[in-house]
Design a protein around this motif. Structure first.
Motif, PDB file in Angstrom:
ATOM      1  N   SER A  57       0.814  -1.212   0.000  1.00 52.44           N
ATOM      2  CA  SER A  57       0.000   0.000   0.000  1.00 52.44           C
ATOM      3  C   SER A  57       0.852   1.268   0.000  1.00 52.44           C
ATOM      4  N   TRP A  60       1.427   1.817  -3.543  1.00 52.80           N
ATOM      5  CA  TRP A  60       0.228   2.331  -4.200  1.00 52.80           C
ATOM      6  C   TRP A  60      -0.018   3.791  -3.845  1.00 52.80           C
ATOM      7  N   ARG A  79     -10.187   6.870  -6.563  1.00 50.09           N
ATOM      8  CA  ARG A  79     -10.986   5.839  -5.877  1.00 50.09           C
ATOM      9  C   ARG A  79     -11.109   4.578  -6.726  1.00 50.09           C
ATOM     10  N   GLU A  80     -11.309   4.766  -8.038  1.00 48.83           N
ATOM     11  CA  GLU A  80     -11.379   3.590  -8.926  1.00 48.83           C
ATOM     12  C   GLU A  80     -10.062   2.834  -8.914  1.00 48.83           C
ATOM     13  N   ASP A  81      -8.981   3.611  -8.925  1.00 46.07           N
ATOM     14  CA  ASP A  81      -7.652   3.010  -8.893  1.00 46.07           C
ATOM     15  C   ASP A  81      -7.454   2.248  -7.578  1.00 46.07           C
ATOM     16  N   ALA A  83      -9.719   0.830  -5.851  1.00 44.18           N
ATOM     17  CA  ALA A  83     -10.532  -0.387  -5.873  1.00 44.18           C
ATOM     18  C   ALA A  83      -9.808  -1.522  -6.588  1.00 44.18           C
ATOM     19  N   ARG A  84      -8.891  -1.150  -7.491  1.00 43.26           N
ATOM     20  CA  ARG A  84      -8.096  -2.175  -8.183  1.00 43.26           C
ATOM     21  C   ARG A  84      -6.749  -2.398  -7.507  1.00 43.26           C
ATOM     22  N   GLY A  85      -6.446  -1.564  -6.490  1.00 43.19           N
ATOM     23  CA  GLY A  85      -5.131  -1.570  -5.859  1.00 43.19           C
ATOM     24  C   GLY A  85      -4.961  -2.691  -4.854  1.00 43.19           C
ATOM     25  N   ARG A  88      -7.635  -4.443  -2.625  1.00 47.98           N
ATOM     26  CA  ARG A  88      -8.678  -5.278  -3.216  1.00 47.98           C
ATOM     27  C   ARG A  88      -8.697  -6.686  -2.597  1.00 47.98           C
ATOM     28  N   ASP A  89      -7.527  -7.309  -2.560  1.00 47.37           N
ATOM     29  CA  ASP A  89      -7.519  -8.681  -2.038  1.00 47.37           C
ATOM     30  C   ASP A  89      -6.846  -8.802  -0.672  1.00 47.37           C
TER      31      ASP A  89
END
Ligand SMILES: [Zn+2]
Length: 146
Positions: A57, A60, A79-81, A83-85, A88-89
Protein backbone atom coordinates in the motif's frame (compact mmCIF):
# COMPACT_ATOMS: atom_id res chain seq x y z
CA UNK A 1 4.39 19.71 28.32
CA UNK A 2 3.64 17.38 25.43
CA UNK A 3 5.73 14.52 24.24
CA UNK A 4 6.63 13.99 20.61
CA UNK A 5 4.69 11.33 18.74
CA UNK A 6 6.86 8.18 18.62
CA UNK A 7 5.86 7.56 15.00
CA UNK A 8 5.81 10.93 13.22
CA UNK A 9 7.65 13.15 15.71
CA UNK A 10 4.84 15.70 15.96
CA UNK A 11 4.46 17.73 19.12
CA UNK A 12 0.93 19.00 19.55
CA UNK A 13 0.67 22.49 20.96
CA UNK A 14 -2.60 21.51 22.64
CA UNK A 15 -1.26 18.31 24.21
CA UNK A 16 -3.32 16.06 21.94
CA UNK A 17 -2.07 12.88 20.34
CA UNK A 18 -1.96 12.59 16.55
CA UNK A 19 -4.74 10.04 16.76
CA UNK A 20 -6.97 12.45 18.69
CA UNK A 21 -6.35 15.19 16.12
CA UNK A 22 -6.97 12.71 13.29
CA UNK A 23 -10.35 11.72 14.71
CA UNK A 24 -11.31 15.39 15.12
CA UNK A 25 -10.35 16.02 11.49
CA UNK A 26 -12.36 13.03 10.26
CA UNK A 27 -15.39 14.21 12.25
CA UNK A 28 -15.11 17.62 10.56
CA UNK A 29 -14.73 16.03 7.13
CA UNK A 30 -17.73 13.75 7.58
CA UNK A 31 -20.00 16.54 8.76
CA UNK A 32 -18.90 19.39 6.46
CA UNK A 33 -18.25 18.78 2.74
CA UNK A 34 -16.06 21.91 2.60
CA UNK A 35 -13.64 20.02 4.82
CA UNK A 36 -14.44 16.62 3.34
CA UNK A 37 -13.06 17.39 -0.09
CA UNK A 38 -9.50 16.72 1.10
CA UNK A 39 -10.43 13.46 2.84
CA UNK A 40 -8.23 11.26 0.67
CA UNK A 41 -5.16 13.36 1.53
CA UNK A 42 -5.92 13.44 5.26
CA UNK A 43 -6.16 9.67 5.48
CA UNK A 44 -3.16 9.07 3.20
CA UNK A 45 -0.86 11.49 5.06
CA UNK A 46 -1.87 10.24 8.49
CA UNK A 47 -1.40 6.60 7.49
CA UNK A 48 1.91 7.33 5.73
CA UNK A 49 3.36 9.08 8.77
CA UNK A 50 2.15 6.48 11.30
CA UNK A 51 3.35 3.20 9.77
CA UNK A 52 -0.24 2.65 8.76
CA UNK A 53 0.20 0.97 5.40
CA UNK A 54 1.35 -2.44 4.27
CA UNK A 55 4.43 -2.40 2.00
CA UNK A 56 2.21 -2.87 -1.07
CA UNK A 57 0.00 0.00 0.00
CA UNK A 58 2.95 2.37 0.46
CA UNK A 59 3.84 1.72 -3.17
CA UNK A 60 0.23 2.33 -4.20
CA UNK A 61 -0.32 5.48 -2.15
CA UNK A 62 2.89 7.09 -3.38
CA UNK A 63 1.73 6.74 -6.97
CA UNK A 64 -1.80 7.82 -6.04
CA UNK A 65 -0.51 10.98 -4.36
CA UNK A 66 1.59 11.77 -7.40
CA UNK A 67 -1.39 11.31 -9.72
CA UNK A 68 -3.65 13.41 -7.50
CA UNK A 69 -1.27 16.23 -6.54
CA UNK A 70 0.97 16.46 -9.57
CA UNK A 71 -0.98 15.04 -12.50
CA UNK A 72 -4.37 16.42 -11.56
CA UNK A 73 -6.33 13.17 -11.45
CA UNK A 74 -9.83 13.71 -10.07
CA UNK A 75 -10.59 11.97 -6.79
CA UNK A 76 -13.12 9.68 -8.52
CA UNK A 77 -10.29 8.19 -10.60
CA UNK A 78 -8.13 7.75 -7.52
CA UNK A 79 -10.99 5.84 -5.88
CA UNK A 80 -11.38 3.59 -8.93
CA UNK A 81 -7.65 3.01 -8.89
CA UNK A 82 -7.82 2.17 -5.18
CA UNK A 83 -10.53 -0.39 -5.87
CA UNK A 84 -8.10 -2.17 -8.18
CA UNK A 85 -5.13 -1.57 -5.86
CA UNK A 86 -3.60 -3.68 -3.09
CA UNK A 87 -6.63 -3.14 -0.86
CA UNK A 88 -8.68 -5.28 -3.22
CA UNK A 89 -7.52 -8.68 -2.04
CA UNK A 90 -5.42 -7.82 1.00
CA UNK A 91 -5.89 -5.22 3.71
CA UNK A 92 -4.19 -1.89 3.15
CA UNK A 93 -3.17 -1.70 6.79
CA UNK A 94 0.22 -2.69 8.00
CA UNK A 95 0.14 -6.06 9.78
CA UNK A 96 1.09 -5.89 13.47
CA UNK A 97 4.10 -8.17 12.88
CA UNK A 98 5.45 -6.20 9.89
CA UNK A 99 8.93 -4.72 10.33
CA UNK A 100 9.18 -1.15 11.55
CA UNK A 101 9.90 1.51 8.98
CA UNK A 102 12.73 4.04 8.95
CA UNK A 103 12.06 7.21 10.93
CA UNK A 104 11.69 10.32 8.82
CA UNK A 105 12.15 13.91 10.01
CA UNK A 106 8.89 15.10 8.43
CA UNK A 107 8.79 18.80 7.60
CA UNK A 108 5.06 18.84 8.29
CA UNK A 109 2.77 16.75 10.49
CA UNK A 110 -0.88 16.64 11.51
CA UNK A 111 -0.02 18.87 14.51
CA UNK A 112 1.10 21.64 12.12
CA UNK A 113 -2.24 21.48 10.32
CA UNK A 114 -4.09 21.58 13.64
CA UNK A 115 -2.07 24.55 14.90
CA UNK A 116 -2.54 26.67 11.78
CA UNK A 117 -6.02 25.89 10.47
CA UNK A 118 -8.89 28.25 11.28
CA UNK A 119 -11.57 27.54 8.67
CA UNK A 120 -12.36 25.16 5.81
CA UNK A 121 -10.27 27.10 3.32
CA UNK A 122 -7.13 27.19 5.45
CA UNK A 123 -7.74 23.57 6.43
CA UNK A 124 -7.83 22.35 2.83
CA UNK A 125 -4.80 24.45 1.92
CA UNK A 126 -2.80 23.02 4.83
CA UNK A 127 -3.86 19.44 4.14
CA UNK A 128 -2.74 19.84 0.52
CA UNK A 129 0.57 21.27 1.69
CA UNK A 130 0.89 18.28 4.05
CA UNK A 131 0.20 15.96 1.11
CA UNK A 132 2.97 17.53 -0.98
CA UNK A 133 5.43 17.29 1.94
CA UNK A 134 4.53 13.66 2.66
CA UNK A 135 4.89 12.70 -1.00
CA UNK A 136 8.26 14.42 -1.24
CA UNK A 137 9.66 12.87 1.93
CA UNK A 138 8.14 9.37 1.99
CA UNK A 139 10.75 7.74 -0.29
CA UNK A 140 12.49 5.62 2.38
CA UNK A 141 9.14 4.03 3.30
CA UNK A 142 8.48 2.74 -0.19
CA UNK A 143 9.94 -0.70 -0.64
CA UNK A 144 9.55 -2.03 -4.12
CA UNK A 145 8.64 -5.66 -3.65
CA UNK A 146 9.37 -8.03 -6.51
ZN1 LIG B 1 2.18 11.26 15.01
Amino acid sequence: MSEACPLCGAVSTEGKTCEEIYHEFLALEFTDPDYGRVHFLTVACYMIQHEGYSDESYVWVESALRKYLQEGWPISMIREDAARGPGRDKGVRRPADAPHLPKIAWSMTIADVAAQMHDAESYCRLIEQWGHAALKEMGPLVVNNP
